[in-house]
Design an enzyme around this catalytic site. Structure first.
Site, PDB file in Angstrom:
ATOM      1  N   CYS A 279       0.832  -1.208   0.000  1.00  0.00           N
ATOM      2  CA  CYS A 279       0.000   0.000   0.000  1.00  0.00           C
ATOM      3  C   CYS A 279       0.862   1.252   0.000  1.00  0.00           C
ATOM      4  O   CYS A 279       1.622   1.495   0.930  1.00  0.00           O
ATOM      5  CB  CYS A 279      -0.920  -0.014   1.220  1.00  0.00           C
ATOM      6  SG  CYS A 279      -1.795   1.542   1.488  1.00  0.00           S
TER       7      CYS A 279
ATOM      8  N   TYR B 154      -6.541   4.635 -10.238  1.00  0.00           N
ATOM      9  CA  TYR B 154      -6.425   3.787  -9.060  1.00  0.00           C
ATOM     10  C   TYR B 154      -7.345   2.574  -9.168  1.00  0.00           C
ATOM     11  O   TYR B 154      -6.957   1.444  -8.894  1.00  0.00           O
ATOM     12  CB  TYR B 154      -6.753   4.608  -7.818  1.00  0.00           C
ATOM     13  CG  TYR B 154      -6.767   3.803  -6.540  1.00  0.00           C
ATOM     14  CD1 TYR B 154      -5.598   3.256  -6.027  1.00  0.00           C
ATOM     15  CD2 TYR B 154      -7.947   3.590  -5.837  1.00  0.00           C
ATOM     16  CE1 TYR B 154      -5.602   2.516  -4.855  1.00  0.00           C
ATOM     17  CE2 TYR B 154      -7.965   2.857  -4.666  1.00  0.00           C
ATOM     18  CZ  TYR B 154      -6.785   2.328  -4.178  1.00  0.00           C
ATOM     19  OH  TYR B 154      -6.806   1.591  -3.021  1.00  0.00           O
TER      20      TYR B 154
ATOM     21  N   GLU C 242       1.531  -0.562  -6.970  1.00  0.00           N
ATOM     22  CA  GLU C 242       1.564   0.734  -6.297  1.00  0.00           C
ATOM     23  C   GLU C 242       3.008   1.034  -5.892  1.00  0.00           C
ATOM     24  O   GLU C 242       3.667   0.209  -5.256  1.00  0.00           O
ATOM     25  CB  GLU C 242       0.669   0.729  -5.062  1.00  0.00           C
ATOM     26  CG  GLU C 242      -0.795   0.530  -5.382  1.00  0.00           C
ATOM     27  CD  GLU C 242      -1.686   0.646  -4.156  1.00  0.00           C
ATOM     28  OE1 GLU C 242      -1.228   1.175  -3.127  1.00  0.00           O
ATOM     29  OE2 GLU C 242      -2.835   0.194  -4.223  1.00  0.00           O
TER      30      GLU C 242
ATOM     31  N   ASP D 225      -3.246  -7.137   2.406  1.00  0.00           N
ATOM     32  CA  ASP D 225      -3.530  -6.608   1.080  1.00  0.00           C
ATOM     33  C   ASP D 225      -3.045  -7.601   0.029  1.00  0.00           C
ATOM     34  O   ASP D 225      -1.849  -7.904  -0.035  1.00  0.00           O
ATOM     35  CB  ASP D 225      -2.850  -5.262   0.868  1.00  0.00           C
ATOM     36  CG  ASP D 225      -3.395  -4.187   1.787  1.00  0.00           C
ATOM     37  OD1 ASP D 225      -4.591  -4.237   2.104  1.00  0.00           O
ATOM     38  OD2 ASP D 225      -2.621  -3.301   2.193  1.00  0.00           O
TER      39      ASP D 225
ATOM     40  N   TYR E 259       0.125  -5.021  -5.118  1.00  0.00           N
ATOM     41  CA  TYR E 259       0.824  -4.950  -3.837  1.00  0.00           C
ATOM     42  C   TYR E 259       2.161  -5.687  -3.872  1.00  0.00           C
ATOM     43  O   TYR E 259       2.783  -5.878  -2.830  1.00  0.00           O
ATOM     44  CB  TYR E 259      -0.061  -5.522  -2.723  1.00  0.00           C
ATOM     45  CG  TYR E 259      -1.338  -4.742  -2.522  1.00  0.00           C
ATOM     46  CD1 TYR E 259      -1.306  -3.408  -2.137  1.00  0.00           C
ATOM     47  CD2 TYR E 259      -2.577  -5.343  -2.735  1.00  0.00           C
ATOM     48  CE1 TYR E 259      -2.479  -2.689  -1.967  1.00  0.00           C
ATOM     49  CE2 TYR E 259      -3.761  -4.629  -2.558  1.00  0.00           C
ATOM     50  CZ  TYR E 259      -3.695  -3.303  -2.173  1.00  0.00           C
ATOM     51  OH  TYR E 259      -4.850  -2.590  -1.998  1.00  0.00           O
TER      52      TYR E 259
ATOM     53  N   CYS F 254      -2.636   2.025   7.139  1.00  0.00           N
ATOM     54  CA  CYS F 254      -1.286   1.715   6.674  1.00  0.00           C
ATOM     55  C   CYS F 254      -1.037   0.240   6.912  1.00  0.00           C
ATOM     56  O   CYS F 254      -0.907  -0.189   8.064  1.00  0.00           O
ATOM     57  CB  CYS F 254      -0.233   2.554   7.393  1.00  0.00           C
ATOM     58  SG  CYS F 254       1.460   2.130   6.919  1.00  0.00           S
TER      59      CYS F 254
ATOM     60  N   CYS G  57      18.943  -5.269   7.376  1.00  0.00           N
ATOM     61  CA  CYS G  57      19.611  -5.481   6.105  1.00  0.00           C
ATOM     62  C   CYS G  57      21.047  -4.941   6.191  1.00  0.00           C
ATOM     63  O   CYS G  57      21.233  -3.775   6.547  1.00  0.00           O
ATOM     64  CB  CYS G  57      18.863  -4.785   4.971  1.00  0.00           C
ATOM     65  SG  CYS G  57      19.581  -5.077   3.344  1.00  0.00           S
TER      66      CYS G  57
END
Length: 217
Positions: free
Chosen positions: A54, A85, A97, A132, A137, A200, A209
């Protein structure tokens, strides 16, 4: 930003929606810092494109980084020109997205952006991120040049062992040359600045990382 059951296969150029010849309207300026959203951008700045689920939450992660000049959300990696969208969410454009990041390489390195990318979501989930689900996504890094492509590939190779050690599967992130970035509608731009309590669905794995310690081009 919630998805319904849809195909998890990316359409071919032949089966994708036709789209339109002209760009859809978007915002003129970034609501947080006032910088022009679509450019022109100052000389010396560079661009990067990332998809992490998202795009509302993803954009906020990047505009908060020191050295980032402006961010915008949009649609990349598909076949339909100038998608909306709703069309992107249908799964029939092939786009994901994404966030455009315009940054000062003297203040923040591309490796630093890659570190934020990898740690900001779960890159092992395929055509979904959290709750999602859908092709829009999927995780992706869309590179502006060969240097970015090499850095992206190296960062993926560096991150996979760390993820595997914590029980995560193979990274499914798409790494490809950047094509057109289609700016999303104005109401999506900096959505969480305008709607602080908004949805969110992006979250990281908690696995560090091992890149992104330097600053510079």
């Amino acid at each position: 930003m919630f998805s319904i059951r849809k195909s998890l296969e990316i359409p071919t150029p032949e089966t994708a929606l036709k789209g339109r010849p002209n760009a859809i309207p978007t915002a003129e300026a970034h609501v947080v810092n006032g910088h022009p959203l679509t450019g022109p951008y100052p000389a010396g700045l560079e661009t990067a494109q990332f998809a992490m689920g998202c795009f509302w939450g993803v954009e906020r992660k990047f505009w908060q980084l020191t050295g980032v000049w402006v961010t915008a959300v949009g649609y990349v990696g598909g076949s339909t020109p100038n998608p909306t969208y709703e069309e992107t969410c249908s799964g029939r454009t092939g786009h994901t997205e994404a966030v455009l990041v315009v940054y000062d390489p003297k203040a923040i390195s591309y490796d630093d952006l890659l570190k934020a990318f990898w740690e900001g979501h779960d890159p092992t989930q395929g055509m979904r991120q959290g709750n999602d689900m859908g092709t829009q996504y999927r995780s992706g890094i869309y590179t502006a040049n060969e240097a970015q492509a090499k850095a992206a590939a190296a960062s993926k190779s560096a991150y996979q062992p760390a993820l595997s050690a914590r029980g995560y599967g193979p990274i499914t992130t798409e790494i490809a040359p950047a094509g057109p970035f289609y700016f999303a509608e104005a109401y999506h731009q900096q959505y969480l600045a305008k709607n602080p309590a908004g949805y969110c669905g992006v979250g990281g794995t908690g696995v560090s990382c091992p890149i992104g310690t330097g600053v510079g081009a």
